[in-house]
Scaffold this active site. Sequence first.
Site, PDB file in Angstrom:
ATOM      1  N   TRP A 114      15.515  32.614 -31.964  1.00 19.87           N
ATOM      2  CA  TRP A 114      15.114  32.238 -30.608  1.00 19.87           C
ATOM      3  C   TRP A 114      13.728  32.831 -30.323  1.00 19.87           C
ATOM      4  O   TRP A 114      13.483  34.001 -30.602  1.00 19.87           O
ATOM      5  CB  TRP A 114      16.154  32.801 -29.642  1.00 19.87           C
ATOM      6  CG  TRP A 114      15.903  32.524 -28.195  1.00 19.87           C
ATOM      7  CD1 TRP A 114      15.491  31.354 -27.633  1.00 19.87           C
ATOM      8  CD2 TRP A 114      16.077  33.456 -27.129  1.00 19.87           C
ATOM      9  NE1 TRP A 114      15.401  31.496 -26.269  1.00 19.87           N
ATOM     10  CE2 TRP A 114      15.759  32.781 -25.935  1.00 19.87           C
ATOM     11  CE3 TRP A 114      16.476  34.786 -27.046  1.00 19.87           C
ATOM     12  CZ2 TRP A 114      15.828  33.377 -24.684  1.00 19.87           C
ATOM     13  CZ3 TRP A 114      16.541  35.388 -25.813  1.00 19.87           C
ATOM     14  CH2 TRP A 114      16.226  34.692 -24.641  1.00 19.87           C
ATOM     15  N   ASP A 195      23.886  39.538 -30.753  1.00 18.84           N
ATOM     16  CA  ASP A 195      23.465  38.806 -29.558  1.00 18.84           C
ATOM     17  C   ASP A 195      24.503  37.728 -29.254  1.00 18.84           C
ATOM     18  O   ASP A 195      24.659  36.758 -29.992  1.00 18.84           O
ATOM     19  CB  ASP A 195      22.084  38.175 -29.805  1.00 18.84           C
ATOM     20  CG  ASP A 195      21.529  37.520 -28.545  1.00 18.84           C
ATOM     21  OD1 ASP A 195      22.244  37.491 -27.518  1.00 18.84           O
ATOM     22  OD2 ASP A 195      20.387  37.027 -28.578  1.00 18.84           O
ATOM     23  N   LYS A 230      24.838  31.025 -19.761  1.00 17.37           N
ATOM     24  CA  LYS A 230      25.325  29.723 -20.204  1.00 17.37           C
ATOM     25  C   LYS A 230      26.803  29.546 -19.890  1.00 17.37           C
ATOM     26  O   LYS A 230      27.205  28.535 -19.318  1.00 17.37           O
ATOM     27  CB  LYS A 230      25.100  29.555 -21.710  1.00 17.37           C
ATOM     28  CG  LYS A 230      23.691  29.848 -22.167  1.00 17.37           C
ATOM     29  CD  LYS A 230      22.720  28.761 -21.768  1.00 17.37           C
ATOM     30  CE  LYS A 230      21.293  29.252 -21.633  1.00 17.37           C
ATOM     31  NZ  LYS A 230      20.682  29.905 -22.747  1.00 17.37           N
TER      32      LYS A 230
HETATM   33  C1  LIG Z   1      19.920  33.621 -28.365  1.00 19.15           C
HETATM   34  C2  LIG Z   1      19.831  34.025 -26.934  1.00 19.15           C
HETATM   35  N1  LIG Z   1      19.990  35.312 -26.609  1.00 19.15           N
HETATM   36  C3  LIG Z   1      19.932  35.731 -25.349  1.00 19.15           C
HETATM   37  C4  LIG Z   1      19.685  34.863 -24.320  1.00 19.15           C
HETATM   38  C5  LIG Z   1      19.636  35.501 -22.964  1.00 19.15           C
HETATM   39  O1  LIG Z   1      19.646  34.761 -21.854  1.00 19.15           O
HETATM   40  P1  LIG Z   1      19.657  35.369 -20.391  1.00 19.15           P
HETATM   41  O2  LIG Z   1      18.707  36.495 -20.319  1.00 19.15           O
HETATM   42  O3  LIG Z   1      19.297  34.226 -19.525  1.00 19.15           O
HETATM   43  O4  LIG Z   1      21.067  35.854 -20.136  1.00 19.15           O
HETATM   44  C6  LIG Z   1      19.498  33.497 -24.608  1.00 19.15           C
HETATM   45  C7  LIG Z   1      19.182  32.524 -23.563  1.00 19.15           C
HETATM   46  O5  LIG Z   1      18.682  31.463 -23.764  1.00 19.15           O
HETATM   47  C8  LIG Z   1      19.575  33.073 -25.956  1.00 19.15           C
HETATM   48  O6  LIG Z   1      19.421  31.791 -26.308  1.00 19.15           O
END
Ligand SMILES: Cc1ncc(COP(=O)(O)O)c(C=O)c1O
Length: 384
Positions: A114, A195, A230
Amino acid sequence: MAKYRADSSPVKVDLGVGVYRDLDGNTPVLACVRRAEQAVLAAQSTKSYVAAAGREEFNGAVEEMVLGPAHAARRAARARTTQTPGGCGALRVGAELIRAAAPSVTVHVSDPTWGNHVPLLGSSGLRLERYPYYDAAAHRLRFDAMLEHLDRATAGDVVLIHVCCHNPTGADLDPAQWQALARLLAQRRLVPFLDLAYQGFAVDLQADAQGVRLVADQVPEALIAISFSKNMGLYRERTGALTVIGENQARADAMQSHVLQIARSIYSMPPDHGAAIAAHIFANPALKAQWIEELAAMRTRISEMRGLLARQLHEATGKGTFDFIRAQRGMFSLLGVSPDAVERLREKHHIYMLTDSRMNLAGITPHNAAYVANAIASELQEPV
Ligand SMILES: Cc1ncc(COP(=O)(O)O)c(C=O)c1O
């Protein structure tokens, strides 16, 4: 996103965005969240601070959701959970914890990963290295190469692992691969940073946490970044948690104390609203059951669109090249085409995806699947 918005074509399709979309293209507030939110607001008597660790009842429920009620690390009181501003907050606080404890370690991240992982972890000053994970042109995991890379890592190094619904590839480890990875992490004394941003988006809440539970069974210490953006649709409420597991209770306490100090130095206190909603859902069996149903509906929709797009691509190309889309999990897959092809899809067909050809399958609907498949087929000059 700006180009998509500026495109006035009625046939435009957004596969670039990183959020869930329903059949109408909306990212709805879940019904369980609406109900919990009303209860939370009605009961709220103050806006005073909660705590640097956030809500205790949220942290307890999250830890149970991730590790399960009877995990050895919890029974031995070696796990500590802190509410954070989203999964990003957990990743960043975790990175600072690693940096404070072991400034010279390398964090190994998957190739590809990511896009936000690199700034989130790298800006704490940690050295990052990539381990082979996925061959986008061949549409498959590079698991042997991944293990070979990690086998050469230095003891004490950290390995960032997507637990499920890998972003951007949609390619996850199977149970045997998790076992092999957990064994290697333990043998080579590597520290997993797990993660977990999509629990419930692949199979269900239990199955999707298996990788975490299995790894945490075999290694003395681990970090877990958890997000409710999500799976509860709480994106803007910034709702997440960092769980740390220590070798013993004293280590866990020390880790937690550092985590709180780091949190105070970055944002002081996490936002409360999303965590209050989530805690209310966890504490109320009817709301929790409704959440699990709504989560299943999101998962099913994505999986149906995966099947539909794969079928349409098979028909449009006359080949099974894109059948892999059906079997992958979560919102994302890499189409595996060149940046030029991505640009042609945008310019000629009004189909938007990331330059690395990451598609969000939640942007597919029964109305646009055939259009997207035919456009992709028409733009593939070279065999893929
Ligand atoms: C792989 C991954 N890790 C962590 C996150 C963390 O998202 P957030 O900070 O919105 O909870 C995301 C969100 O797109 C993600 O795709």
